[in-house]
Design a protein around this motif. Sequence first.
Motif, mmCIF file in Angstrom:
data_model
loop_
_atom_site.group_PDB
_atom_site.id
_atom_site.type_symbol
_atom_site.label_atom_id
_atom_site.label_comp_id
_atom_site.label_asym_id
_atom_site.label_seq_id
_atom_site.Cartn_x
_atom_site.Cartn_y
_atom_site.Cartn_z
ATOM 1 N N GLY A 35 1.030 -1.137 -0.146
ATOM 2 C CA GLY A 35 0.237 0.117 -0.006
ATOM 3 C C GLY A 35 0.729 1.001 0.044
ATOM 4 N N VAL A 36 0.185 2.904 -0.082
ATOM 5 C CA VAL A 36 0.431 4.110 0.403
ATOM 6 C C VAL A 36 1.651 3.719 1.406
ATOM 7 N N VAL A 37 2.935 4.379 1.180
ATOM 8 C CA VAL A 37 3.619 4.732 1.777
ATOM 9 C C VAL A 37 2.904 6.782 2.900
ATOM 10 N N GLY A 38 3.452 6.175 4.389
ATOM 11 C CA GLY A 38 2.251 7.325 5.265
ATOM 12 C C GLY A 38 3.268 8.427 4.953
ATOM 13 N N ALA A 39 3.065 9.649 5.489
ATOM 14 C CA ALA A 39 4.006 10.622 6.024
ATOM 15 C C ALA A 39 4.698 10.585 6.195
ATOM 16 N N GLY A 40 6.827 10.656 6.569
ATOM 17 C CA GLY A 40 7.880 10.587 7.161
ATOM 18 C C GLY A 40 7.834 8.844 7.696
ATOM 19 N N GLU A 41 7.203 8.340 6.422
ATOM 20 C CA GLU A 41 7.466 6.451 6.732
ATOM 21 C C GLU A 41 8.487 5.454 5.582
ATOM 22 N N ALA A 42 9.752 5.215 6.488
ATOM 23 C CA ALA A 42 10.802 4.557 5.217
ATOM 24 C C ALA A 42 9.981 3.661 4.558
ATOM 25 N N ALA A 43 10.174 3.283 3.958
ATOM 26 C CA ALA A 43 9.737 1.693 2.405
ATOM 27 C C ALA A 43 9.647 0.846 3.531
ATOM 28 N N LEU A 44 10.745 0.145 4.208
ATOM 29 C CA LEU A 44 10.124 -1.355 4.542
ATOM 30 C C LEU A 44 10.309 -1.065 5.925
ATOM 31 N N PRO A 45 9.599 -0.474 6.789
ATOM 32 C CA PRO A 45 8.967 0.216 7.948
ATOM 33 C C PRO A 45 7.117 0.016 7.184
ATOM 34 N N ALA A 46 7.419 0.181 6.602
ATOM 35 C CA ALA A 46 5.697 0.810 5.556
ATOM 36 C C ALA A 46 4.987 -1.113 5.286
ATOM 37 N N ALA A 47 5.563 -1.602 4.071
ATOM 38 C CA ALA A 47 5.871 -3.091 3.934
ATOM 39 C C ALA A 47 5.740 -3.607 5.133
ATOM 40 N N ARG A 48 6.324 -3.745 5.685
ATOM 41 C CA ARG A 48 6.237 -4.277 7.119
ATOM 42 C C ARG A 48 4.577 -3.983 7.730
ATOM 43 N N ARG A 49 4.443 -3.048 8.346
ATOM 44 C CA ARG A 49 3.076 -2.612 8.490
ATOM 45 C C ARG A 49 1.967 -2.666 7.723
ATOM 46 N N GLU A 50 2.054 -3.006 5.862
ATOM 47 C CA GLU A 50 0.502 -3.483 5.188
ATOM 48 C C GLU A 50 0.562 -5.638 5.540
ATOM 49 N N LEU A 51 1.822 -5.689 5.373
ATOM 50 C CA LEU A 51 1.615 -7.434 5.786
ATOM 51 C C LEU A 51 1.041 -7.278 6.590
ATOM 52 N N GLU A 52 1.849 -6.786 7.708
ATOM 53 C CA GLU A 52 0.558 -7.147 9.133
ATOM 54 C C GLU A 52 -0.327 -6.736 8.657
ATOM 55 N N GLU A 53 -1.304 -5.241 8.304
ATOM 56 C CA GLU A 53 -2.533 -5.068 8.228
ATOM 57 C C GLU A 53 -3.267 -5.953 7.473
ATOM 58 N N GLU A 54 -2.968 -6.173 5.860
ATOM 59 C CA GLU A 54 -3.980 -7.201 5.025
ATOM 60 C C GLU A 54 -4.076 -9.000 4.920
ATOM 61 N N LEU A 55 -2.662 -8.823 6.302
ATOM 62 C CA LEU A 55 -2.565 -10.767 5.884
ATOM 63 C C LEU A 55 -2.349 -11.074 7.427
ATOM 64 N N GLY A 56 -2.103 -10.395 8.119
ATOM 65 C CA GLY A 56 -1.652 -10.746 9.356
ATOM 66 C C GLY A 56 -0.637 -11.545 9.874
ATOM 67 N N ILE A 57 0.451 -10.836 8.679
ATOM 68 C CA ILE A 57 2.008 -11.350 8.078
ATOM 69 C C ILE A 57 2.684 -10.487 9.084
ATOM 70 N N ARG A 58 3.961 -11.060 10.267
ATOM 71 C CA ARG A 58 4.355 -10.250 11.294
ATOM 72 C C ARG A 58 5.615 -11.244 11.304
ATOM 73 N N ARG A 59 6.697 -9.641 11.612
ATOM 74 C CA ARG A 59 7.905 -10.464 11.835
ATOM 75 C C ARG A 59 8.767 -11.958 10.993
ATOM 76 N N VAL A 60 8.553 -11.526 9.611
ATOM 77 C CA VAL A 60 9.178 -12.251 8.798
ATOM 78 C C VAL A 60 9.733 -11.513 8.547
ATOM 79 N N PRO A 61 11.290 -12.209 8.077
ATOM 80 C CA PRO A 61 12.214 -11.131 6.803
ATOM 81 C C PRO A 61 11.389 -10.874 5.403
ATOM 82 N N LEU A 62 11.615 -10.160 5.100
ATOM 83 C CA LEU A 62 11.247 -9.336 3.894
ATOM 84 C C LEU A 62 12.430 -9.388 3.168
ATOM 85 N N VAL A 63 12.419 -10.131 1.898
ATOM 86 C CA VAL A 63 14.011 -9.782 1.222
ATOM 87 C C VAL A 63 13.089 -8.380 0.310
#
Length: 168
Positions: A72-100
């Motif tokens: 999803g969209v990156v929030g104001a002041g947010e970096a891409a990797l934390p935004a990706a982790r946030r979106e993955l957890e929000e949409e699919l409930g996946i958390r604490r996994v290594p992203l490549v």
Amino acid sequence: MSDTVIADEQVQLVDARNRPCGSTSRVTLRRLGCWHRATYIVVRNPAGELCVQTRTLIKETHPGWYDLAAGGVVGAGEAALPAARRELEEELGIRRVPLVALGEFRFVDGALRIYGSLYGVRYAGPLRLQPEEVAAIRWLAPSAALALEHATPDTRVALELALRQDGW
């Protein structure tokens, strides 16, 4: 999350060279066709199948279509990797996994102007779908996912880029 909250959400604006240049609400971003950042996370199971999401019918763009990547969209002041982790957890409930990290791309379609950050993850656990955004999921072979007629164009580009990477 209500539609009002989503419309008021502040998102990171960038210029045509992907340099931060302020923020605005999501509704203004869509109305003016501003450049912004978004994340895309390709989720694959151990069999190599892709998690394909069916978008809810209340989505602002492409309701009922298929997303070939989470994100999803990156929030104001947010970096891409934390935004990706946030979106993955929000949409699919996946958390604490290594992203490549799989790369970045530029996407333009009408008034939609995105700088995408692409990630991949291998995942075999349970999913918890966000009811406001994800109506259903299914696991498909990459070729079957790309053959879907009503796949969102930006996630199609993201998946094509991911599949060009070794091991994805």
